[in-house]
Scaffold this motif. Structure first.
Motif, PDB file in Angstrom:
ATOM      1  N   LEU B 280      54.309  68.888  10.796  1.00  0.00           N
ATOM      2  CA  LEU B 280      54.050  69.691   9.601  1.00  0.00           C
ATOM      3  C   LEU B 280      55.348  70.287   9.071  1.00  0.00           C
ATOM      4  N   ALA B 281      56.136  70.864  10.009  1.00  0.00           N
ATOM      5  CA  ALA B 281      57.395  71.501   9.627  1.00  0.00           C
ATOM      6  C   ALA B 281      58.330  70.482   8.989  1.00  0.00           C
ATOM      7  N   LYS B 282      58.361  69.283   9.564  1.00  0.00           N
ATOM      8  CA  LYS B 282      59.229  68.221   9.061  1.00  0.00           C
ATOM      9  C   LYS B 282      58.830  67.862   7.634  1.00  0.00           C
ATOM     10  N   ARG B 283      57.499  67.743   7.423  1.00  0.00           N
ATOM     11  CA  ARG B 283      57.004  67.349   6.106  1.00  0.00           C
ATOM     12  C   ARG B 283      57.320  68.457   5.080  1.00  0.00           C
ATOM     13  N   ALA B 284      57.110  69.714   5.526  1.00  0.00           N
ATOM     14  CA  ALA B 284      57.383  70.826   4.614  1.00  0.00           C
ATOM     15  C   ALA B 284      58.867  70.851   4.269  1.00  0.00           C
ATOM     16  N   GLY B 285      59.721  70.601   5.273  1.00  0.00           N
ATOM     17  CA  GLY B 285      61.159  70.571   5.055  1.00  0.00           C
ATOM     18  C   GLY B 285      61.536  69.502   4.057  1.00  0.00           C
ATOM     19  N   ARG B 286      60.920  68.329   4.200  1.00  0.00           N
ATOM     20  CA  ARG B 286      61.232  67.221   3.303  1.00  0.00           C
ATOM     21  C   ARG B 286      60.795  67.564   1.876  1.00  0.00           C
ATOM     22  N   ARG B 287      59.627  68.240   1.777  1.00  0.00           N
ATOM     23  CA  ARG B 287      59.128  68.597   0.449  1.00  0.00           C
ATOM     24  C   ARG B 287      60.082  69.603  -0.215  1.00  0.00           C
ATOM     25  N   ALA B 288      60.549  70.580   0.592  1.00  0.00           N
ATOM     26  CA  ALA B 288      61.476  71.580   0.055  1.00  0.00           C
ATOM     27  C   ALA B 288      62.756  70.907  -0.420  1.00  0.00           C
TER      28      ALA B 288
END
Lengths: 280, 299
Positions: B280-288
């Motif tokens: 989840l954190a990875k995906r959120a980071g990529r989105r940011a």
């Protein structure tokens, strides 16, 4: 009847120099097959010469997968004869490389790209991998253009990368005959270009049979276009069609030109072996 | 903890040592078979076999206590039912794949029900619960030898047929085109699993068998790089879980089987949660990152 005098050397027509007979990678002789009582193939006759790049086209549900399963020895013909590299499909298996369309793929299966490709080296019920298999795996990874993915987990790859890894897996067997089922389905343009680039490199080293539901265009690499024919009620046959170079298809798709399949120009089954009949 | 360690080396309490040894020996089976069962996705099938075994145990108890077949040991009844269940599932899986799910659940339910019915009609007191969770403290020398033999069989089979097992679990159709007899591999896996389930459940219980076949392998699968790594990891984890469960149950005076299963389950859920949060954190980071890039492009 249109003259099949080729205007471009890449065109596929009826006039082929009557060179000495070449050996066959696959031949179907009056093959019939039914699935759960429904006739799928009837009187199907076709062949592909060794060294050729052949494309088997037909709409979804036409029986392309059935033809593949018969070639791979996963199904048996109700009547007629299927020969692969001059042998029964089961005995030819060791020399055939297969790239499935839907490779069952479990994201929870821990496995590296290298280990997936190594499976192509398997032969039968006995035997572990040997040191010699590593060389074949490396060559296959290089040919399919996935060498840099070697150590990556298979489940971390994109769909296009996975497909090329499966091509490498098939190539690891060092096959004389490479079969690809819908190799570019759901693939982005870049992956498709890379895949056809790899197939161009392999062409000539092995016989290639590509199966596709794209009935309009085929890669300019193709030497033969085989169409799974009209349903006659008793099942479908296979018809050899002509194909001509075209600029209509997006060229980048096939990495170097496309041919338009001329569905109105059927060629006699033996037109590729110096059959002199004009196009029907 | 020191109380357990003392008990482990106390010559007057061999049953503690036997239990610890049984935990170690069964870990090898849980690690190897559990990994194969997990990647082949036949855990449900192993669950059906292990639960059907209760029918066999009930039948053996009934027949021996009623004097119809005097002295029939429960393990024989268990083996009969396991073989019948495995054969039924094998045939259905190969011949009528679309019915597999229904048949697996039917065998699961019918086996257990038969066990309860037989036990109800068996004079004297028998508690089905004891077969659900077993009692690792009752393991004797004979069982330990049987376990060790089965360990060796499983290790030998995996060493000899690792490529075939890996390929037929990964892609059955492709394995067939490479000449691997995938049906024979499947039936062999089913047979070894059935025998192992019978042997293991007689002392660790049905629930623990199915938990230990899936949880350590599932946990190891999150970090392992390949099937071999998963087998080794699952073996180590099984051993850790069963040893910790045994020690804790000794200290806290709690049932061993249930404690081992709880520890294994907590470990699996914990690792799964950490992995999920990381993704989840990875995906959120990529989105940011994408947003920042988008803003920069927009300028």
């Amino acid at each position: 009847m249109p003259s099949m005098k080729a205007t471009n050397t890449a065109a596929i027509g009826g006039s082929v120099s009557d060179a000495e007979p070449r050996s066959l990678a696959v031949s179907f002789e009056r093959v019939a097959f039914s699935y759960r009582g429904v006739p799928v193939l009837h009187d199907a006759c076709f062949h592909v010469h060794e060294g050729e790049f052949a494309v088997l086209v037909g709409p979804n549900g036409a029986g392309k997968t059935t033809i593949l399963r018969l070639i791979l020895g996963l199904a048996e013909a109700a009547s007629g004869r299927v020969l692969v590299l001059g042998e029964s499909p089961a005995s030819a298996r060791a020399s055939v490389g297969y790239v499935p369309q839907h490779a069952s793929y479990d994201p929870a299966f821990p496995i590296s790209v290298e280990e997936v490709v190594r499976m192509g080296r398997l032969q039968g019920a006995w035997g572990r991998y040997k040191a010699a298999d590593a060389g074949a795996v490396t060559r296959a990874l290089g040919l399919a253009g996935v060498e840099e993915l070697r150590r990556r987990p298979y489940n971390a790859l994109s769909g296009g990368q996975r497909r090329r890894v499966l091509v490498a897996r098939a190539l690891a067997a060092e096959p004389r005959f490479l079969i690809l089922d819908e190799p570019t389905a759901n693939m982005d343009a870049e992956s498709e270009r890379r895949l056809y680039g790899a197939l161009g490199d392999i062409k000539g080293k092995a016989t290639i049979l590509v199966v596709t539901h794209d009935t309009g265009y085929v890669s300019a690499l193709a030497d033969a276009v085989l169409c799974v024919g009209e349903h006659t009620g008793a099942g479908r046959g296979v018809v050899r069609h002509a194909a001509a170079p075209t600029n209509e298809a997006p060229g980048e798709r096939f990495a170097g030109g496309a041919l338009r399949v001329l569905h109105d120009v059927a060629l006699p089954p033996d037109s590729c072996c110096g059959g002199h009949e004009a196009a029907r | 903890m020191s109380g357990f360690i003392t008990a482990l080396f106390d010559p007057t309490m061999p049953f503690v040592r036997n239990a610890a040894l049984a935990g170690f020996l069964s870990s090898i089976l849980f690690g190897i078979l559990g990994s194969v069962v997990t990647v082949k996705r036949i855990a449900g099938l192993a669950g059906a076999i292990s639960h059907a075994v209760l029918g066999g145990i009930g039948m053996a108890l009934f027949l021996s206590v009623r004097g119809i077949v005097p002295g029939l040991p429960p393990i024989v009844g268990a083996l009969i039912f396991a073989v019948i269940a495995a054969a039924l599932i094998g045939v259905v899986s190969l011949k009528a794949k679309q019915r597999e799910d229904t048949v697996i659940n039917a065998i699961w339910a019918i086996g257990m029900s038969l066990g309860v019915l037989f036990i109800a009609k068996t004079p004297g007191y028998a508690d089905p619960m004891s077969y659900m969770f077993g009692n690792i403290l009752l393991v004797g020398g004979r069982e330990l030898v049987l376990l060790a033999i089965l360990d060796l069989v499983a290790i030998a089979l995996v060493l000899a047929f690792y490529p075939q097992i890996e390929a037929s679990a990964f892609d059955e159709e492709f394995a067939t085109t490479r000449g691997v007899p995938v049906q024979a591999v499947f039936l062999a896996i089913l047979t070894v699993t059935a025998v192992a389930v019978v042997l293991l459940q007689t002392f660790v219980g049905i629930v623990m068998v199915i938990a230990m076949l899936t949880l350590p392998a599932g946990t190891a699968g999150y970090v392992a790089r390949n099937l071999a790594g998963m087998m080794v990891g699952a073996t180590v984890l099984s051993w850790l879980f069963s040893f910790a469960g045994l020690a804790l149950s000794w200290e806290l005076d709690l049932p061993t089987g249930a404690l081992v299963v709880t520890i294994a389950g907590a470990a699996f859920l914990g690792v799964a949660a950490v992995r999920g949060l990381k993704a989840l954190a990875k995906r959120a980071g990529r989105r940011a990152e994408g947003r920042v890039a988008g803003q920069e492009a927009g300028r």
